[in-house]
Design a protein around this motif. Sequence first.
Motif, mmCIF file in Angstrom:
data_model
loop_
_atom_site.group_PDB
_atom_site.id
_atom_site.type_symbol
_atom_site.label_atom_id
_atom_site.label_comp_id
_atom_site.label_asym_id
_atom_site.label_seq_id
_atom_site.Cartn_x
_atom_site.Cartn_y
_atom_site.Cartn_z
ATOM 1 N N GLY A 123 0.792 -1.226 0.000
ATOM 2 C CA GLY A 123 0.000 0.000 0.000
ATOM 3 C C GLY A 123 0.822 1.271 0.000
ATOM 4 O O GLY A 123 0.302 2.349 0.323
ATOM 5 N N GLY A 124 2.092 1.193 -0.376
ATOM 6 C CA GLY A 124 2.957 2.366 -0.342
ATOM 7 C C GLY A 124 3.147 3.004 -1.700
ATOM 8 O O GLY A 124 2.566 2.586 -2.704
ATOM 9 N N VAL A 125 3.983 4.035 -1.726
ATOM 10 C CA VAL A 125 4.321 4.724 -2.972
ATOM 11 C C VAL A 125 5.456 3.958 -3.638
ATOM 12 O O VAL A 125 6.537 3.793 -3.064
ATOM 13 C CB VAL A 125 4.742 6.182 -2.706
ATOM 14 N N SER A 126 5.202 3.483 -4.853
ATOM 15 C CA SER A 126 6.156 2.652 -5.591
ATOM 16 C C SER A 126 6.591 3.419 -6.829
ATOM 17 O O SER A 126 5.848 3.535 -7.805
ATOM 18 C CB SER A 126 5.485 1.328 -5.981
ATOM 19 N N VAL A 127 7.814 3.930 -6.802
ATOM 20 C CA VAL A 127 8.307 4.836 -7.843
ATOM 21 C C VAL A 127 9.229 4.097 -8.796
ATOM 22 O O VAL A 127 10.089 3.319 -8.369
ATOM 23 C CB VAL A 127 9.058 6.024 -7.214
ATOM 24 N N GLY A 128 9.079 4.359 -10.083
ATOM 25 C CA GLY A 128 9.982 3.818 -11.084
ATOM 26 C C GLY A 128 10.563 4.928 -11.927
ATOM 27 O O GLY A 128 9.816 5.730 -12.499
ATOM 28 N N LEU A 129 11.887 5.016 -11.962
ATOM 29 C CA LEU A 129 12.571 6.016 -12.783
ATOM 30 C C LEU A 129 13.194 5.293 -13.968
ATOM 31 O O LEU A 129 14.286 4.748 -13.880
ATOM 32 C CB LEU A 129 13.644 6.744 -11.964
ATOM 33 N N GLY A 130 12.481 5.291 -15.081
ATOM 34 C CA GLY A 130 12.919 4.547 -16.250
ATOM 35 C C GLY A 130 13.943 5.309 -17.067
ATOM 36 O O GLY A 130 14.178 6.498 -16.870
ATOM 37 N N ILE A 131 14.553 4.601 -18.019
ATOM 38 C CA ILE A 131 15.565 5.218 -18.878
ATOM 39 C C ILE A 131 15.366 4.713 -20.301
ATOM 40 O O ILE A 131 15.057 3.532 -20.518
ATOM 41 C CB ILE A 131 17.006 4.900 -18.383
ATOM 42 N N GLU A 132 15.531 5.605 -21.260
ATOM 43 C CA GLU A 132 15.446 5.231 -22.670
ATOM 44 C C GLU A 132 16.645 4.365 -23.035
ATOM 45 O O GLU A 132 17.790 4.768 -22.853
ATOM 46 C CB GLU A 132 15.441 6.505 -23.513
ATOM 47 N N LEU A 133 16.366 3.158 -23.543
ATOM 48 C CA LEU A 133 17.419 2.211 -23.901
ATOM 49 C C LEU A 133 17.229 1.746 -25.346
ATOM 50 O O LEU A 133 16.136 1.873 -25.902
ATOM 51 C CB LEU A 133 17.386 0.999 -22.959
ATOM 52 N N PRO A 134 18.281 1.206 -25.976
ATOM 53 C CA PRO A 134 18.159 0.738 -27.356
ATOM 54 C C PRO A 134 17.150 -0.401 -27.524
ATOM 55 O O PRO A 134 16.622 -0.622 -28.589
ATOM 56 C CB PRO A 134 19.576 0.259 -27.699
ATOM 57 N N GLN A 143 4.838 -3.367 -13.973
ATOM 58 C CA GLN A 143 3.423 -3.168 -13.623
ATOM 59 C C GLN A 143 3.198 -2.775 -12.167
ATOM 60 O O GLN A 143 2.065 -2.421 -11.794
ATOM 61 C CB GLN A 143 2.652 -4.460 -13.912
ATOM 62 N N TYR A 144 4.249 -2.834 -11.344
ATOM 63 C CA TYR A 144 4.077 -2.521 -9.929
ATOM 64 C C TYR A 144 4.481 -1.078 -9.582
ATOM 65 O O TYR A 144 4.498 -0.697 -8.412
ATOM 66 C CB TYR A 144 4.875 -3.506 -9.075
ATOM 67 N N VAL A 145 4.778 -0.284 -10.580
ATOM 68 C CA VAL A 145 5.085 1.142 -10.381
ATOM 69 C C VAL A 145 3.774 1.913 -10.366
ATOM 70 O O VAL A 145 2.954 1.782 -11.277
ATOM 71 C CB VAL A 145 5.989 1.663 -11.524
ATOM 72 N N ASN A 146 3.547 2.714 -9.321
ATOM 73 C CA ASN A 146 2.363 3.571 -9.330
ATOM 74 C C ASN A 146 2.695 5.055 -9.490
ATOM 75 O O ASN A 146 1.806 5.899 -9.518
ATOM 76 C CB ASN A 146 1.459 3.325 -8.107
ATOM 77 N N LEU A 147 3.978 5.375 -9.593
ATOM 78 C CA LEU A 147 4.424 6.717 -9.970
ATOM 79 C C LEU A 147 5.693 6.556 -10.794
ATOM 80 O O LEU A 147 6.727 6.133 -10.276
ATOM 81 C CB LEU A 147 4.704 7.579 -8.737
ATOM 82 N N GLY A 148 5.606 6.840 -12.073
ATOM 83 C CA GLY A 148 6.746 6.597 -12.951
ATOM 84 C C GLY A 148 7.164 7.815 -13.739
ATOM 85 O O GLY A 148 6.330 8.643 -14.117
ATOM 86 N N VAL A 149 8.467 7.931 -13.967
ATOM 87 C CA VAL A 149 9.027 8.986 -14.806
ATOM 88 C C VAL A 149 10.060 8.333 -15.722
ATOM 89 O O VAL A 149 10.932 7.607 -15.249
ATOM 90 C CB VAL A 149 9.711 10.102 -13.977
ATOM 91 N N ASP A 150 9.961 8.593 -17.018
ATOM 92 C CA ASP A 150 10.942 8.080 -17.968
ATOM 93 C C ASP A 150 11.913 9.186 -18.358
ATOM 94 O O ASP A 150 11.493 10.324 -18.593
ATOM 95 C CB ASP A 150 10.252 7.546 -19.231
ATOM 96 N N PHE A 151 13.192 8.844 -18.443
ATOM 97 C CA PHE A 151 14.230 9.820 -18.752
ATOM 98 C C PHE A 151 14.977 9.441 -20.023
ATOM 99 O O PHE A 151 15.108 8.269 -20.361
ATOM 100 C CB PHE A 151 15.230 9.923 -17.591
ATOM 101 N N ARG A 152 15.501 10.454 -20.709
ATOM 102 C CA ARG A 152 16.411 10.230 -21.821
ATOM 103 C C ARG A 152 17.852 10.124 -21.331
ATOM 104 O O ARG A 152 18.662 9.414 -21.902
ATOM 105 C CB ARG A 152 16.328 11.390 -22.823
ATOM 106 N N TYR A 153 18.183 10.888 -20.284
ATOM 107 C CA TYR A 153 19.575 11.072 -19.883
ATOM 108 C C TYR A 153 19.851 10.407 -18.539
ATOM 109 O O TYR A 153 19.176 10.664 -17.541
ATOM 110 C CB TYR A 153 19.902 12.569 -19.802
ATOM 111 N N PHE A 154 20.901 9.578 -18.522
ATOM 112 C CA PHE A 154 21.266 8.877 -17.297
ATOM 113 C C PHE A 154 21.584 9.838 -16.157
ATOM 114 O O PHE A 154 21.219 9.598 -15.006
ATOM 115 C CB PHE A 154 22.481 7.974 -17.549
ATOM 116 N N PHE A 155 22.291 10.933 -16.460
ATOM 117 C CA PHE A 155 22.735 11.798 -15.364
ATOM 118 C C PHE A 155 21.567 12.530 -14.704
ATOM 119 O O PHE A 155 21.623 12.830 -13.515
ATOM 120 C CB PHE A 155 23.808 12.788 -15.840
ATOM 121 N N VAL A 156 20.500 12.810 -15.458
ATOM 122 C CA VAL A 156 19.307 13.409 -14.855
ATOM 123 C C VAL A 156 18.638 12.387 -13.938
ATOM 124 O O VAL A 156 18.262 12.681 -12.805
ATOM 125 C CB VAL A 156 18.324 13.886 -15.930
#
Length: 249
Positions: free
Chosen positions: A124-135, A142-155
């Motif tokens: 029942g908690g906040v499950s965050v996923g910080l994704g990254i663009e890959l080749p 499916q278990y992420v309830n707050l997600g952000v996708d990034f282009r840049y690893f350093f960000v």
Amino acid sequence: MASSEERRTPREQRRGPVVRRHGQMQAGTTDQHLLDTRGTADWVHEDPFRVMRIQSEFVEGFGALAELPPAISVFGSARTRPGTPEYEAGVAIGRGLVEAGFAVITGGGPGAMEAANRGAMEAGGVSVGLGIELPFEQGLNQYVNLGVDFRYFFVRKTMFVKYASGFVVLPGGLGTLDELFEALTLVQTKKVTRFPIVLFGTGYWRGLVGWLRDTLVAEGKAGLHDLQLFHVTDDVQEAVGLVTKEAGM
């Protein structure tokens, strides 16, 4: 007296903070290039435009994560298979962190990341996923309830550290090692404070810890006290307790 050609040719060109002289001057003006509908779209791949993309990623990340409760970042291999002891440990750690009052942040992928997100969401908690663009295709689990996708690893790396109070590091590969050593460097150089780092799986990490002690420290490349920047354990409750206690909860 200067010729008419010399009078038409500027000695320098100013575009905002950038000054161009001699062979570095470019034809046309910024407005002209903006309004000109002819030509290619190559400008979207040039460095000034990339800066805007980078800025937008920071803004999106900060906006999405600014109101998170205290959080712990959990790292580990995307190749960890469901049903294995490592996967089940990740689920238990995610659950334990939520029960201790923390959100869980992972890279949002499969394997150990999915396990920690699963434990957090099922608790029942906040499950965050910080994704990254890959080749290759990956996407957020499916278990992420707050997600952000990034282009840049350093960000993305900035988000892992800025919005977490500590790291739990499950067995993983090069990406996991990258995050681990960056965190150790930030703590060693006091760029972050009160930032516990727990390595889960003594058997997996034994060789690395031995190399740090017997080679890195022994040859004077690091201090003996640097080995105190992290803890190693096989116990889920101990891992959760160490990372949450030292994080100030």
